[in-house]
Write a protein that holds these residues in place. Structure first.
Motif, PDB file in Angstrom:
ATOM      1  N   ASN A 105       0.837  -1.195   0.000  1.00 53.18           N
ATOM      2  CA  ASN A 105       0.000   0.000   0.000  1.00 53.18           C
ATOM      3  C   ASN A 105       0.877   1.252   0.000  1.00 53.18           C
ATOM      4  O   ASN A 105       1.910   1.298   0.650  1.00 53.18           O
ATOM      5  CB  ASN A 105      -0.902   0.039   1.233  1.00 53.18           C
ATOM      6  N   PHE A 106       0.420   2.280  -0.687  1.00 56.52           N
ATOM      7  CA  PHE A 106       1.104   3.555  -0.826  1.00 56.52           C
ATOM      8  C   PHE A 106       0.538   4.514   0.223  1.00 56.52           C
ATOM      9  O   PHE A 106      -0.673   4.703   0.309  1.00 56.52           O
ATOM     10  CB  PHE A 106       0.856   4.069  -2.243  1.00 56.52           C
ATOM     11  N   ARG A 107       1.403   5.115   1.044  1.00 59.14           N
ATOM     12  CA  ARG A 107       0.971   5.958   2.168  1.00 59.14           C
ATOM     13  C   ARG A 107       1.566   7.359   2.097  1.00 59.14           C
ATOM     14  O   ARG A 107       2.516   7.603   1.371  1.00 59.14           O
ATOM     15  CB  ARG A 107       1.373   5.309   3.487  1.00 59.14           C
ATOM     16  N   MET A 108       1.022   8.256   2.960  1.00 61.00           N
ATOM     17  CA  MET A 108       1.471   9.638   2.982  1.00 61.00           C
ATOM     18  C   MET A 108       1.331  10.211   4.389  1.00 61.00           C
ATOM     19  O   MET A 108       0.409   9.858   5.120  1.00 61.00           O
ATOM     20  CB  MET A 108       0.603  10.454   2.025  1.00 61.00           C
ATOM     21  N   ARG A 109       2.250  11.110   4.738  1.00 66.00           N
ATOM     22  CA  ARG A 109       2.191  11.907   5.969  1.00 66.00           C
ATOM     23  C   ARG A 109       2.672  13.312   5.653  1.00 66.00           C
ATOM     24  O   ARG A 109       3.395  13.527   4.688  1.00 66.00           O
ATOM     25  CB  ARG A 109       3.088  11.312   7.063  1.00 66.00           C
ATOM     26  N   PHE A 110       2.326  14.276   6.523  1.00 69.15           N
ATOM     27  CA  PHE A 110       2.737  15.667   6.340  1.00 69.15           C
ATOM     28  C   PHE A 110       3.861  16.050   7.295  1.00 69.15           C
ATOM     29  O   PHE A 110       3.965  15.518   8.395  1.00 69.15           O
ATOM     30  CB  PHE A 110       1.570  16.617   6.570  1.00 69.15           C
TER      31      PHE A 110
END
Length: 157
Positions: free
Chosen positions: A28-33
């Protein structure tokens, strides 16, 4: 992949374009700021990410996802393939990340090929539940690494 430069109040909105991202292992492809500035810039791993979206694969499997979590799942429950010919392309719009009055909004579309030669894609959206200015974004995989791809940031007034 971290994008932490040139994100400020110069532009109200940003476009992040990803072309032919390839990964080392199906995941799975994830993101955070990122928040903060200079040496104090840090990834927010708190439970400030509320997101949702939907997708579909070429075998008619529908994927839907929604959560409040310490990250956003960009690929909405769908694993991206890691075979030589597999990749992901996406366009994400980031609404006024420097603003400290409203929560930051993020939305976009993606398309990919998985390890079974199926096409997949979808849309996603996120509300970052903080009025802290956002100064960067980190894209990463649930497991494994991003081993190639073109990531570009465009400022939009």
């Amino acid at each position: 992949v971290d994008i932490t430069a040139n994100i400020d109040s110069t532009y109200n909105n940003y476009l992040i374009s990803i072309t032919n991202m390839h990964i080392a292992a199906s995941s799975n492809f994830r993101m955070r700021f990122f928040t903060g500035t200079g040496g104090s810039q840090a990834v927010d791993t708190g439970s400030n990410y509320t997101y949702g979206g939907d997708g579909r694969r070429s075998d008619a499997v529908i994927q839907e996802g929604a959560a409040s979590n310490d990250h956003m799942v960009v690929s909405i429950g769908q694993n991206i393939g890691s075979d030589n010919e597999d990749s992901l392309c996406a366009n994400f719009y980031w609404c006024n990340p420097s603003n400290t009055t409203f929560n930051t909004l993020f939305h976009g579309t993606f398309v990919f090929q998985d390890g079974s030669n199926r096409a997949g894609g979808g849309t996603n959206f996120l509300t970052y539940q903080s009025t802290t200015a956002v100064t960067g974004v980190r894209f990463y995989m649930e497991s494994g690494n991003i081993d190639s791809g073109i990531f570009k940031l465009y400022g939009i007034n």
